[in-house]
Enzyme design. Structure first.
Site, short mmCIF file in Angstrom:
data_model
loop_
_atom_site.label_atom_id
_atom_site.label_comp_id
_atom_site.label_asym_id
_atom_site.label_seq_id
_atom_site.Cartn_x
_atom_site.Cartn_y
_atom_site.Cartn_z
N LYS A 99 48.73 36.44 40.16
CA LYS A 99 47.48 35.80 40.54
C LYS A 99 47.05 34.93 39.36
O LYS A 99 46.72 35.44 38.29
CB LYS A 99 46.39 36.83 40.86
CG LYS A 99 45.09 36.14 41.23
CD LYS A 99 43.99 37.11 41.61
CE LYS A 99 42.68 36.35 41.77
NZ LYS A 99 41.53 37.24 41.92
N GLY A 160 31.82 38.36 42.26
CA GLY A 160 30.86 39.43 41.99
C GLY A 160 29.48 39.21 42.57
O GLY A 160 28.57 39.99 42.34
N ALA A 186 36.94 36.52 46.33
CA ALA A 186 35.65 36.44 45.63
C ALA A 186 34.47 36.17 46.54
O ALA A 186 34.51 35.31 47.40
CB ALA A 186 35.67 35.37 44.54
N GLY A 187 33.45 36.94 46.35
CA GLY A 187 32.19 36.71 47.04
C GLY A 187 32.00 37.58 48.27
O GLY A 187 30.89 37.69 48.78
N ASN A 208 36.83 43.23 45.61
CA ASN A 208 36.77 44.13 44.45
C ASN A 208 35.37 44.73 44.27
O ASN A 208 35.13 45.88 44.60
CB ASN A 208 37.21 43.39 43.18
CG ASN A 208 37.28 44.32 41.96
OD1 ASN A 208 36.95 45.49 42.02
ND2 ASN A 208 37.74 43.80 40.85
N THR A 209 34.42 43.90 43.80
CA THR A 209 33.10 44.43 43.45
C THR A 209 32.46 45.25 44.58
O THR A 209 31.91 46.32 44.34
CB THR A 209 32.16 43.27 43.08
OG1 THR A 209 32.80 42.47 42.09
CG2 THR A 209 30.85 43.79 42.52
#
Ligand code: SF4
Lengths: 259, 370
Positions: A99, A160, A186-187, A208-209
């Site tokens: 990545k 995040g 992301a997001g 992830n987050t």
């Protein structure tokens, strides 16, 4: 419940949910969440791994049957640093998957398109399977594809932030035009947003987050698993188009052929 | 371009008034705001008017920190290379007049310290010295970085202020990050705390983060010494400085520290008291003002207090620290810079972090990342 498998440069994935592994409250929790998510591809930040050592704690918790590691270059600011980091990651983790993540801005962690393209050109020649993390820029995605990227990973919103698909209009164009898999990265802050991305036709999502800092990360991982599957099933079942405005109640073209 | 002209637009008294004039409504506005808070919001958050909102501030600070940094806490350790110093700083145990055994570590001693530190698993190291430019200058720093670079993922320095060219040399040798605290932004009183030596040059110190930014450093640490001047006003200047730096050197990361004046041999006691409650308000205010700034906590604070702070916005903490050169492996002869309060071992601190539901992170950088 089966959906079409996803292929990325010779690797096949049943699950279309990829997981980021930072931010978990413990390595064990990270492991359990990965298992619960059913994910088969999980990122691991090179900067978190003790490269010289035989047994790294993070890596050993991710040695799960059926799960492949996707090293990321988080922390690099230039193509040059990225190439170096990629080579080290390949050696240490024994994988060509990468990545590619180049963000010179340490606050919003927004990717640098110029350096990312330059690094993709170099790393593709060195045999890496590159999944570049980039802004939702359709032209850039095509340029990366031409340069040899195996997939593209446009962002839905800044990392995040859990803001969902803020870049929706651009993501739609990217999905329409792409010759390689599109992973929305992301997001994504809620399972419903993962489902939304899949319904749109994204090939996978990376989360992830939203999982790592949830009250119960393991349960949340499972929720994302189901939502991603759900969205994909809907996409494959070809959803009826959603009407954006009302249609005139009496037909406007019924007169044709009536004379 | 430097911070100086921006700094000079604000007087100390003006800033203090701005803070003390804040009302409950200003605090509410700052707390409810979506998106980036500005200096006025920060003034409201550190003001006396925000005191009744402490719990709400703590909750918000907790949420913002988790979102950005996850359920993790970064661990680092300081290594004192030298306690030689030609300056007088009225609050510091290393001041030139203090009678203490002075020592600057040589290569063999440094490598012994490294070995002891590595045995605990540390990857992030903070190098500390006093200011003795002839013996402990840039040439020495270059040497030291060369010796220890292979052993650590991330190297930070807390030493005297240097020129841009010096920083460029040290970055070449693998320096990642520099901490340089203004101590106080009260220009008139600054002189009284620093009656002798190069550190007495307020403007040179104030412009050091600019020189670091131009040199291309990865991370700059700001802060003031709590206990010298009114902490609210000093903090507002830190916020002003941080806001300026973030725009000017956008590729650099920033951290803030909150060193609270501790007793040490031959130093003055605090001028103003900074209570635990004040301390908590300050951490939360920094976090709410900047969601991305790292906030680090040293072993100056006592264990039980540190344990509680962990949840409030702190992103990194030191553990097992010794504040005298040679403190880890060579027996103690030299005197420490200040007394540490949390004497637990790194392993004990890591276990405490785990008990609170956080992962202690030993490595979050790599020397290949430049
Ligand atoms: S604060 Fe630094 S410069 Fe001042 S006396 Fe202490 S070691 Fe020396």
């Amino acid at each position: 419940m089966k959906t079409e498998p996803l292929h990325i440069a010779g690797h096949t994935f049943q699950s279309r949910l990829f997981l980021g592994t930072g931010k978990f409250g413990s390595n064990q929790l990270m492991h359990d969440a990965v298992v619960a998510s059913g994910s088969e591809l999980v990122t691991v930040a090179l900067r978190r791994v003790r490269l010289q050592e035989q047994e790294d704690e993070v890596v050993s918790h991710l040695q799960i049957p059926g799960v492949k590691l996707l090293p990321n270059t988080s922390g690099v600011r230039t193509a040059k640093e990225a190439v170096l980091a990629a080579q080290l990651a390949r050696e240490a983790l024994q994988t060509n998957l990468l990545k590619l993540e180049i963000h010179p801005d340490p606050r919003y962690l927004l990717p640098d398109p110029i350096e990312t393209l330059a690094a993709t050109e170099i790393l593709a020649r060195e045999g890496f399977i590159i999944l570049p993390y980039i802004n939702a820029d359709p032209v850039l995605c095509k340029r990366l594809e031409d340069a040899g990227a195996a997939a593209v990973m446009p962002l839905g919103a800044p990392i995040g932030t859990n803001q969902g698909l803020q870049t929706r209009a651009m993501l739609e164009i990217i999905i329409e035009q792409s010759g390689v898999p599109v992973v929305v990265d992301a997001g994504i802050g809620a399972p419903s947003q993962a489902a939304e991305a899949m319904e749109m036709g994204a090939d996978a999502v990376l989360v992830n987050t939203a999982i790592a800092v949830a009250g119960d990360p393991v349960a949340m991982a499972e929720a994302f698993k189901l939502a991603t599957l759900c969205g994909r099933m809907a996409y494959e079942a070809r959803m009826g188009s959603v009407r954006k405005s009302a249609e005139a109640s009496s037909p406007l073209t019924a007169f044709l052929g009536q004379e | 371009m430097s911070f100086l002209p921006i700094f000079e637009q604000h007087s100390w008294e003006g800033m203090a008034e701005r803070i003390n004039g804040k009302q409950a409504a200003d605090v509410e506005r700052a707390l409810n705001k979506q998106g980036k808070r500005d200096l006025d919001d920060f003034c409201a958050l550190v003001s006396p008017a925000a005191v009744p909102y402490l719990e709400r501030m703590a909750q918000l600070s907790y949420r913002l920190t988790r979102k950005r940094f996850g359920n993790t806490t970064q661990l680092y350790i300081p290594m004192y290379l030298s306690n030689e110093c030609h300056n007088i700083c009225t609050y510091c145990g290393f001041s030139v007049h203090n009678k203490l055994a002075r020592r600057t570590l040589n290569q063999q001693q440094i490598l012994r310290e490294v070995e002891a530190i590595k045995a605990h698993g540390f990857e992030h190291l903070l190098l500390v010295t006093g200011e003795a430019n002839r013996t402990v200058g840039v040439d020495y720093f270059e040497q030291v970085l060369e010796w220890i670079r292979p052993y650590f993922a991330n190297l930070t320095m807390e030493v005297q202020a240097l020129d841009q060219a010096d920083y460029e040399r040290l970055i070449q040798k693998g320096l990642n990050s520099v901490l340089l605290y203004q101590e106080t932004y009260h220009r008139d009183n600054y002189r009284q705390y620093h009656p002798k030596g190069k550190k007495g040059n307020f403007v040179y110190r104030l412009e050091t983060p600019d020189r670091l930014g131009r040199a291309g450093i990865h991370r700059i640490g700001l802060g003031t010494l709590l206990g010298l001047e009114d902490w609210r006003t000093d903090a507002a200047f830190v916020a002003l400085h941080l806001g300026y730096l973030e725009r000017q050197y956008w590729q650099t990361k920033y951290s803030v520290s909150l060193p609270r004046l501790r007793p040490a041999a031959g130093v003055q006691s605090p001028n103003v008291e900074v209570t635990d409650r004040d301390f908590v308000q300050l951490i939360c205010a920094y976090r709410i003002y900047s969601e991305n700034v790292e906030i680090s906590l040293s072993t100056r604070e006592r264990p039980a207090f540190r344990d509680h702070l962990l949840k409030l916005g702190i992103t990194s903490m030191s553990a097992g620290s010794k504040t005298e050169p040679g403190g880890y492996a060579i027996e103690e002869e030299a005197l420490e810079q200040f007394e540490i309060s949390d004497e637990r071992t790194p392993e004990e601190v890591a276990a405490m972090i785990r008990r609170q539901g956080f992962e202690p992170v030993w490595k979050d950088w790599d020397s290949v990342l430049g």
